[in-house]
Motif scaffolding. Structure first.
Motif, PDB file in Angstrom:
ATOM      1  N   VAL A 107       0.643  -1.377   0.060  1.00  0.00           N
ATOM      2  CA  VAL A 107       0.010  -0.082   0.026  1.00  0.00           C
ATOM      3  C   VAL A 107       0.609   0.992  -0.330  1.00  0.00           C
ATOM      4  N   ASP A 108       1.138   1.701  -0.926  1.00  0.00           N
ATOM      5  CA  ASP A 108       1.488   3.122  -1.435  1.00  0.00           C
ATOM      6  C   ASP A 108       0.830   4.073  -0.779  1.00  0.00           C
ATOM      7  N   THR A 109       1.864   5.293  -0.023  1.00  0.00           N
ATOM      8  CA  THR A 109       0.960   6.232  -0.160  1.00  0.00           C
ATOM      9  C   THR A 109       1.749   7.827  -0.030  1.00  0.00           C
ATOM     10  N   PRO A 110       1.175   9.260  -0.322  1.00  0.00           N
ATOM     11  CA  PRO A 110       2.250   9.938  -0.739  1.00  0.00           C
ATOM     12  C   PRO A 110       3.663   9.706  -0.502  1.00  0.00           C
ATOM     13  N   ASP A 111       3.952  10.079   0.888  1.00  0.00           N
ATOM     14  CA  ASP A 111       5.069   9.747   1.843  1.00  0.00           C
ATOM     15  C   ASP A 111       5.413   8.825   2.197  1.00  0.00           C
ATOM     16  N   ALA A 112       4.414   6.977   2.362  1.00  0.00           N
ATOM     17  CA  ALA A 112       5.395   6.051   3.483  1.00  0.00           C
ATOM     18  C   ALA A 112       4.943   4.915   2.055  1.00  0.00           C
ATOM     19  N   LYS A 113       5.623   4.244   1.811  1.00  0.00           N
ATOM     20  CA  LYS A 113       5.401   2.987   1.132  1.00  0.00           C
ATOM     21  C   LYS A 113       5.550   1.958   2.813  1.00  0.00           C
ATOM     22  N   VAL A 114       4.038   0.902   2.620  1.00  0.00           N
ATOM     23  CA  VAL A 114       3.637  -0.153   3.589  1.00  0.00           C
ATOM     24  C   VAL A 114       3.845  -1.425   2.886  1.00  0.00           C
ATOM     25  N   VAL A 115       4.842  -1.832   3.300  1.00  0.00           N
ATOM     26  CA  VAL A 115       4.245  -3.782   2.879  1.00  0.00           C
ATOM     27  C   VAL A 115       4.047  -4.687   4.001  1.00  0.00           C
ATOM     28  N   ASP A 116       3.304  -5.550   3.187  1.00  0.00           N
ATOM     29  CA  ASP A 116       2.579  -6.183   3.928  1.00  0.00           C
ATOM     30  C   ASP A 116       3.493  -7.714   4.451  1.00  0.00           C
ATOM     31  N   TYR A 117       2.772  -8.199   5.758  1.00  0.00           N
ATOM     32  CA  TYR A 117       3.688 -10.022   5.429  1.00  0.00           C
ATOM     33  C   TYR A 117       2.652 -10.342   6.362  1.00  0.00           C
ATOM     34  N   GLY A 118       1.524 -10.346   5.982  1.00  0.00           N
ATOM     35  CA  GLY A 118       0.749 -11.408   6.682  1.00  0.00           C
ATOM     36  C   GLY A 118      -0.156 -10.939   7.142  1.00  0.00           C
ATOM     37  N   GLY A 129       0.132  14.882   3.400  1.00  0.00           N
ATOM     38  CA  GLY A 129       1.213  14.241   2.720  1.00  0.00           C
ATOM     39  C   GLY A 129       1.538  13.213   5.049  1.00  0.00           C
ATOM     40  N   LYS A 130       0.735  13.807   5.966  1.00  0.00           N
ATOM     41  CA  LYS A 130       0.472  12.953   6.527  1.00  0.00           C
ATOM     42  C   LYS A 130       0.074  11.573   6.220  1.00  0.00           C
ATOM     43  N   TYR A 131       0.986  10.455   7.436  1.00  0.00           N
ATOM     44  CA  TYR A 131      -0.339   9.543   7.238  1.00  0.00           C
ATOM     45  C   TYR A 131      -0.363   8.869   8.939  1.00  0.00           C
ATOM     46  N   LEU A 132      -1.688   7.696   9.171  1.00  0.00           N
ATOM     47  CA  LEU A 132      -1.119   6.331   9.906  1.00  0.00           C
ATOM     48  C   LEU A 132      -1.204   5.051   9.514  1.00  0.00           C
ATOM     49  N   VAL A 133      -0.587   4.643  10.454  1.00  0.00           N
ATOM     50  CA  VAL A 133       0.049   3.066   9.774  1.00  0.00           C
ATOM     51  C   VAL A 133      -0.595   2.319  11.433  1.00  0.00           C
ATOM     52  N   LYS A 134      -1.438   1.473  11.702  1.00  0.00           N
ATOM     53  CA  LYS A 134      -2.026   0.734  12.772  1.00  0.00           C
ATOM     54  C   LYS A 134      -2.276  -0.605  12.301  1.00  0.00           C
ATOM     55  N   VAL A 135      -1.503  -1.539  12.858  1.00  0.00           N
ATOM     56  CA  VAL A 135      -1.292  -3.214  12.499  1.00  0.00           C
ATOM     57  C   VAL A 135      -2.167  -2.810  13.525  1.00  0.00           C
ATOM     58  N   LEU A 136      -3.671  -4.744  12.932  1.00  0.00           N
ATOM     59  CA  LEU A 136      -4.240  -5.231  13.800  1.00  0.00           C
ATOM     60  C   LEU A 136      -3.678  -6.573  14.881  1.00  0.00           C
ATOM     61  N   ASP A 137      -3.192  -7.664  13.477  1.00  0.00           N
ATOM     62  CA  ASP A 137      -2.525  -8.150  14.028  1.00  0.00           C
ATOM     63  C   ASP A 137      -1.592  -8.611  12.183  1.00  0.00           C
ATOM     64  N   GLY A 138      -0.062  -9.039  13.209  1.00  0.00           N
ATOM     65  CA  GLY A 138       0.609  -9.824  12.116  1.00  0.00           C
ATOM     66  C   GLY A 138       2.186  -8.492  11.996  1.00  0.00           C
ATOM     67  N   LEU A 139       2.414  -7.982  10.891  1.00  0.00           N
ATOM     68  CA  LEU A 139       3.575  -7.734  10.864  1.00  0.00           C
ATOM     69  C   LEU A 139       3.426  -6.904   9.722  1.00  0.00           C
ATOM     70  N   VAL A 140       4.168  -5.638   9.056  1.00  0.00           N
ATOM     71  CA  VAL A 140       3.929  -5.129   7.926  1.00  0.00           C
ATOM     72  C   VAL A 140       4.908  -3.985   8.128  1.00  0.00           C
TER      73      VAL A 140
END
Length: 408
Positions: A107-118, A129-140
């Motif tokens: 999942v790409d955003t204007p200021d960050a790249k998020v890569v999921d690992y399940g 340009g601000k962003y928030l990433v919240k992990v519920l389960d697993g690893l990113v």
């Protein structure tokens, strides 16, 4: 506009080898209460989609990529589909559920790249340009584009570059607020005909605000909307709305019928995917000694009919020794616009019992969130520059014409 923005960002994410303009890579598996704007792809449920842009104005839309990853778009949001294992969140919020078959989904955003690992995670991206990433389960893995320093996040962890701070402190547009204040003249009761009078919270001694469960939370009297939330996961995030109308002009008149009307606002706070269809309860403050609260000083500690230290599980509801249930309404999952109202004999009896010319309503959400970080619903206040404030429609007998000024 989107093309210009994309060119300025110059994202370095391109379709994988073999993807072409006519190769479909995902399916719209659910589109609930959706309104689309400017999308270049088909949007009906069951539609197959290729690389391209989706712009969701209202509702929730679920996409299942051919890799197995599922993305829920929460309006308002703009998403570009890149290929079966990548997308760009231009702005807005999404929730992703990535099975083992789709590990490496981006999942790409204007200021960050998020890569999921399940995992299951949420992403919000602002146009600033601000962003928030919240992990519920697993690893990113989150990589800021400015530095490239990757950071791994596991379940319960998050990274926030300031988007929540801006959401928690909404700033009304001074120009539109001025226009709205002229529209809702504070010294006018509107005549709707047939004996119906309409009062807004901008009239006379009217007021509107909300309180939040954290005892250290600030006052929210100047916010352009009031928020309502129930969270058994985080009771300190419980919120209740307080709305008061000035009925002094016809407090002695016979009330035959009544309706309370609230305008729903996009909250932008929390994930709509984590809150199911919700039921709200509206209570009337029966202890008139507490009607003289101030929207500019009200906080968690001294709010009318409020459980502070006792009955911790009831923070989202009022003290029934001082308030009475008047009615309920529902908001479907993902709905962020429209109006809701209550009416009926309980509301009429409450108004008929008024003796001081002020009536206070307490708005609560009975429905809990399904996980932490669920959305807080929002409703317009008289400080809103773009939506209608709370209204009370009252049908009375033998009243003087409306549109009359208050006494000095």
């Amino acid at each position: 506009m989107l093309g210009i923005v994309g060119a300025v960002w110059n994202w370095q994410l391109t379709p994988r080898t073999g993807d072409g303009p006519n190769l479909t890579v995902a399916t719209v598996i659910k589109a609930r209460d959706c309104k689309w704007a400017g999308s270049t792809l088909p949007t009906a449920e069951g539609s197959r989609v290729a690389a391209g842009m989706l712009e969701l104005a209202e509702g929730l839309a679920t996409l299942k990529f051919d890799s197995g990853a599922e993305i829920v778009m929460e309006a308002p949001a703009t998403l570009e589909i890149v290929d079966a294992k990548a997308c760009r969140l231009v702005r807005g919020t999404l929730m992703a559920d990535v099975p083992p078959s789709a590990i490496g989904f981006v999942v790409d955003t204007p200021d960050a790249k998020v890569v999921d690992y399940g995992t299951r995670f949420g992403v919000s991206a602002g146009e600033d340009g601000k962003y928030l990433v919240k992990v519920l389960d697993g690893l990113v893995e989150v990589s800021p584009k400015a530095t490239g320093d990757a950071k791994q996040l596991r379940g319960g962890q998050s990274v926030d570059t300031g988007i929540r701070r801006s959401q928690l402190t909404p700033t009304p547009n001074p120009t539109t607020v001025e226009l709205e204040s002229r529209r809702w003249q504070p010294n006018i009761i509107l005549d709707a005909g047939g004996g119906w009078q309409i009062v807004s919270t901008a009239y006379g001694r009217g007021k509107d605000t909300y309180i939040q469960g954290n005892p250290k939370s600030k006052n929210f009297g100047k916010d352009p909307y009031f928020r309502v939330k129930r969270s058994s996961f985080s009771p300190e995030l419980d919120r209740k709305g307080y709305v008061c109308f000035d009925l002094g002009k016809f407090k002695d008149d016979l009330k035959e019928d009544a309706e309370l009307v609230l305008s729903i606002e996009p909250s932008d706070l929390g994930f709509a995917t984590l809150v199911p269809d919700s039921t709200f309860a509206v209570y009337g403050l029966t202890d008139e000694s507490e009607d003289n609260w101030s929207e500019n000083t009200l906080t968690w500690k001294e709010a009318p009919a409020h459980h502070v230290d006792t009955d911790a599980g009831q923070h989202h509801l009022p003290d029934l020794r001082k308030a009475a249930l008047l009615g309920r309404f529902q908001i479907a999952q993902g709905v962020s616009r429209g109006t809701r109202s209550i009416k009926g004999q309980e509301l009429v009896k409450f108004l008929q019992g008024d003796t001081n010319g002020l009536v206070t309503f307490i708005i609560c959400r009975e429905t809990d969130e399904s996980a932490r970080d669920g959305m807080a619903h929002a409703f317009a206040t008289k400080e809103s520059g773009s939506n209608t404030p709370p209204l009370l429609r009252v049908k009375v007998k033998d009243v003087e014409p409306a549109s009359r000024e208050t006494k000095d």
